[in-house]
Design a protein around this motif. Structure first.
Motif, short mmCIF file in Angstrom:
data_model
loop_
_atom_site.label_atom_id
_atom_site.label_comp_id
_atom_site.label_asym_id
_atom_site.label_seq_id
_atom_site.Cartn_x
_atom_site.Cartn_y
_atom_site.Cartn_z
N ILE A 225 41.65 46.78 50.68
CA ILE A 225 42.88 46.34 51.36
C ILE A 225 43.38 44.90 50.84
CG2 ILE A 225 43.74 45.62 53.54
CD1 ILE A 225 43.86 48.73 53.02
N ARG A 226 42.34 44.21 50.44
CA ARG A 226 42.57 42.99 50.12
C ARG A 226 43.30 42.82 48.89
NH1 ARG A 226 37.63 39.13 48.59
NH2 ARG A 226 37.22 40.86 46.88
N ALA A 227 42.87 43.69 47.80
CA ALA A 227 43.76 44.05 46.64
C ALA A 227 45.06 44.49 46.80
CB ALA A 227 42.97 45.12 45.68
N VAL A 228 45.35 45.31 47.74
CA VAL A 228 46.70 45.61 48.08
C VAL A 228 47.46 44.34 48.47
CG1 VAL A 228 48.21 46.90 49.77
CG2 VAL A 228 46.24 47.84 48.74
N ALA A 229 46.82 43.70 49.55
CA ALA A 229 47.36 42.33 50.01
C ALA A 229 47.77 41.50 48.95
CB ALA A 229 46.59 41.79 51.08
N GLU A 230 46.92 41.26 47.72
CA GLU A 230 46.95 40.20 46.88
C GLU A 230 48.18 40.72 46.04
OE1 GLU A 230 42.54 38.25 46.53
OE2 GLU A 230 42.95 39.69 45.31
N GLU A 231 48.21 42.01 45.60
CA GLU A 231 49.08 42.65 44.64
C GLU A 231 50.51 42.25 45.27
OE1 GLU A 231 51.33 44.28 41.51
OE2 GLU A 231 49.24 43.59 41.59
N LYS B 293 37.64 33.67 48.89
CA LYS B 293 36.38 33.98 48.21
C LYS B 293 36.62 34.75 47.00
CE LYS B 293 33.55 31.79 51.33
NZ LYS B 293 32.84 30.76 50.69
N HIS B 294 37.81 35.04 46.87
CA HIS B 294 38.19 35.78 45.68
C HIS B 294 39.18 35.34 44.61
CE1 HIS B 294 39.92 39.59 43.75
NE2 HIS B 294 38.78 39.80 43.55
N GLY B 295 38.83 35.05 43.50
CA GLY B 295 39.82 34.60 42.42
C GLY B 295 40.77 35.97 41.96
N MET B 296 41.90 35.58 42.14
CA MET B 296 42.94 36.40 41.58
C MET B 296 42.82 37.04 40.14
SD MET B 296 45.22 37.33 44.08
CE MET B 296 47.16 37.39 43.42
N TRP B 297 42.49 38.10 40.02
CA TRP B 297 42.44 39.04 38.68
C TRP B 297 41.02 38.28 38.17
CZ3 TRP B 297 44.32 43.27 37.52
CH2 TRP B 297 45.62 43.80 38.24
N GLY B 298 40.01 38.23 38.74
CA GLY B 298 38.78 37.68 38.34
C GLY B 298 38.78 36.09 38.02
N ARG C 65 40.88 40.25 58.28
CA ARG C 65 40.77 39.03 57.02
C ARG C 65 41.13 39.72 55.81
NH1 ARG C 65 37.53 34.71 56.02
NH2 ARG C 65 36.60 34.54 54.17
N ALA C 66 40.94 40.74 55.41
CA ALA C 66 41.43 41.47 54.11
C ALA C 66 42.98 41.51 54.13
CB ALA C 66 40.94 42.72 53.82
N GLY C 67 43.76 41.30 55.19
CA GLY C 67 45.08 41.34 55.14
C GLY C 67 45.75 42.44 56.07
N SER C 68 45.06 43.12 56.83
CA SER C 68 45.61 44.37 57.52
C SER C 68 46.40 43.66 58.64
CB SER C 68 44.63 45.14 58.10
OG SER C 68 43.79 45.93 57.19
N VAL D 110 48.83 35.30 51.38
CA VAL D 110 47.63 35.89 50.91
C VAL D 110 46.55 36.01 51.94
CG1 VAL D 110 47.86 35.11 48.46
CG2 VAL D 110 46.63 33.58 50.15
N PRO D 111 45.52 36.99 52.06
CA PRO D 111 44.72 37.03 53.17
C PRO D 111 43.68 35.94 53.16
CG PRO D 111 44.43 38.92 51.49
CD PRO D 111 45.64 38.17 51.24
N ALA D 112 43.19 35.90 54.48
CA ALA D 112 41.91 34.92 54.49
C ALA D 112 40.91 35.23 53.57
CB ALA D 112 41.45 35.00 55.82
#
Length: 395
Positions: free
Chosen positions: A298-304, A318-323, A58-61, A312-314
Motif C-alpha cells: 500500500i505504501r508503494a501505491v501511495a508513493e506512486e 523509512k523508505h527512500g523513493m525508488w531505493g 501509516r502506509a497511506g490508507s 506522502v505517507p508517514a
C-alpha cells in the motif's frame, strides 16, 4: 472536524487508497484459521487487528475497512467451525477497532459484507437478505462512514446485498471477485457493473481472486459498460498481491498453490507502482488491495500517486523513493542499485530450479447449487473428504 466522506472525495477527483488483505495477513501472523477464514480475531485478539489497521494507515490508507469478512452467522458455524463469538459481537468489535484507528488519521470506516454459504446452498432471496440485514444493524449502530458489498462470485447475490445496504442512505460500494471472464454464471463484468449501479451502488469494481493488472482490465470493462448504458458511478479495485496469469474464471482459489504455497507469486513493491499507475490511468480512483497485500504494498501505491494526492505517507519516512536509501549501504554494488531504472526493469528470479512458471488450475466447475458447496453445520466427514480426495486425483 469530521473527515470528508467517500463520495465527497471521489466527486472531487481525489484518490482514495484502500487497505490490504486482513485474513491472509492475520493468518500468517497466527490469528486467523485458514479454511473458514472467519474474523474472530476482532474479538479474540483485538490488538493484532488494531496494529494491522495502524500499519495500513501509516502506509497511506484512507479507508479502514472493518474486519468483518465472512462474519455472518451462517459462515461462522459452517462445517464444524466452533463459533465462540456471534456475528454481532465480532462485527461490533471490528467497527470499534476500525474507528479507533481511523480517528488517528484522515481515514474513513467502511463496513463490509460478503458472499454467504446460504446463497451457495440455494437459500431464498429473503433468507440471504436477512443475513445482510443482521450485519447491517451493527454497522448502523456503530455509524460507519460507508458500506461495501465485497467478494461476491455471483452478481445476483451482490445485487441483493446492495439492495439491503442502500436502504441505510449511506454510500454503497460493490466489488465482485471476478476477472474479465465475468461471474460464475458467465455474466460479463460490464453487465455485472450495470446491474450493481441500477441496484443502487455508487462505487463499483472488483476485489480479490486476480492480480492487479487483470483486475484493472475487468474494471475497465465495467466502466465502459456503465458509460455506454448512460449511468454514472465511481470505480474501485482491490486485487490480490499475487501474479495470476494462469488462472481461470475462479481465480487463485483454483491454483494448486492456494492457500499455503503462494509466496513465489507475490508482487514486489515495484510491481505495485505499475499497478497504481495503470489503475489511475484507467480512471479508477478507489485503489487498494486484498489477499497478499501487506502495508509496504500500500505504501508503494501511495508513493506512486504522491504527486496526484499531494502527500506522502508517514511510512515513507523509512523508505527512500525508488531505493534511494541504498545510497547509505556499505557495499558499493548495492549502492549502485539506488536508482529507479534498476528496480523498474528488474526481472526477479524465483530461486526455485525445479519449479515451472505456471500452474494448471483445478477446474472443477462447481458453483451455486452443487452438492459439494451445500452448507452444513457439522464438520466435514471422512467420507466427504475421501470423495473430494478421489475427485482431486482424477483431475
Amino acid at each position: 472536524m469530521a473527515p470528508k466522506g467517500i463520495l465527497e472525495r471521489l466527486n472531487a477527483g481525489e484518490v482514495v487508497i484502500g487497505d490490504g488483505g486482513f485474513v491472509f495477513a492475520l493468518e500468517k501472523r497466527g490469528y486467523v484459521k485458514a479454511g473458514p477464514w472467519t474474523p474472530e480475531a476482532a474479538a479474540e485478539d483485538p490488538e493484532a487487528v488494531r496494529q494491522l489497521h495502524r500499519e495500513f494507515l501509516r502506509a497511506g490508507s484512507n479507508v479502514m475497512q472493518t474486519f468483518t469478512f465472512y462474519a455472518s452467522d451462517d459462515k461462522l458455524e459452517n462445517r464444524g467451525n466452533k463459533q465462540t463469538y456471534t456475528g454481532a459481537q465480532i462485527n461490533e468489535a471490528a467497527c470499534d477497532l476500525a474507528r479507533e484507528v481511523a480517528n488517528e488519521g484522515d481515514a474513513l470506516v467502511a463496513g463490509g459484507v460478503s458472499q454467504t454459504p446460504s446463497y451457495l446452498s440455494c437459500k431464498s432471496e429473503a433468507d440471504v437478505k436477512a443475513i445482510f440485514k443482521r450485519q447491517l444493524d451493527v454497522f448502523i449502530k456503530k455509524n460507519v462512514d460507508f458500506l461495501i458489498a465485497e467478494y461476491f462470485e455471483h452478481v445476483e447475490e451482490a445485487v441483493w446485498a446492495v439492495e439491503v445496504l442502500k436502504g441505510t442512505g449511506k454510500p454503497v460500494a460493490a466489488s465482485l471477485c471476478i476477472g474479465p471472464e465475468g461471474d460464475m454464471h458467465g455474466v460479463s463484468p460490464g453487465e455485472c457493473a450495470v446491474r450493481l449501479v441500477k441496484a443502487g451502488a455508487q462505487i463499483v469494481g472488483v476485489n480479490c481472486h486476480f492480480d492487479p493488472l487483470t483486475s484493472v482490465e475487468a474494471v475497465k470493462m465495467m466502466k465502459a459498460a456503465v458509460e455506454k448504458a448512460g449511468l454514472k458511478a465511481h470505480y474501485m479495485v482491490q486485487p490480490l498481491a499475487y501474479h495470476t496469469p494462469d488462472c481461470n474464471c475462479q481465480g487463485f482459489i483454483d491454483l494448486p498453490e492456494f492457500p499455503f504455497g503462494l509466496e513465489p507469486r507475490i508482487l514486489t513493491r515495484w510491481d505495485m507502482h505499475k499497478y497504481a499507475r495503470e489503475a489511475y490511468n484507467a480512471g479508477i480512483r478507489f485503489i487498494g488491495g486484498c489477499c497478499g497485500f501487506e502495508p509496504y504494498h500500500i505504501r508503494a501505491v501511495a508513493e506512486e500517486l504522491a504527486a496526484e494526492r499531494k502527500i506522502v505517507p508517514a511510512g515513507s519516512e523509512k523508505h527512500g523513493m525508488w531505493g534511494a536509501g541504498l545510497e547509505m549501504h556499505t557495499k558499493p554494488w548495492v549502492r549502485a542499485r539506488a536508482r529507479r531504472d534498476y528496480w523498474e526493469n528488474l526481472k526477479p528470479a524465483s530461486g526455485r530450479p525445479l519449479c515451472s512458471s505456471m500452474s494448471k488450475p483445478d477446474s472443477w466447475g462447481v458453483t451455486k447449487g452443487h452438492a459439494a458447496l451445500m452448507q452444513q453445520k457439522e464438520a466435514t466427514t471422512k467420507q466427504q473428504l475421501k470423495e473430494l480426495f478421489d475427485r482431486s486425483k482424477s483431475h
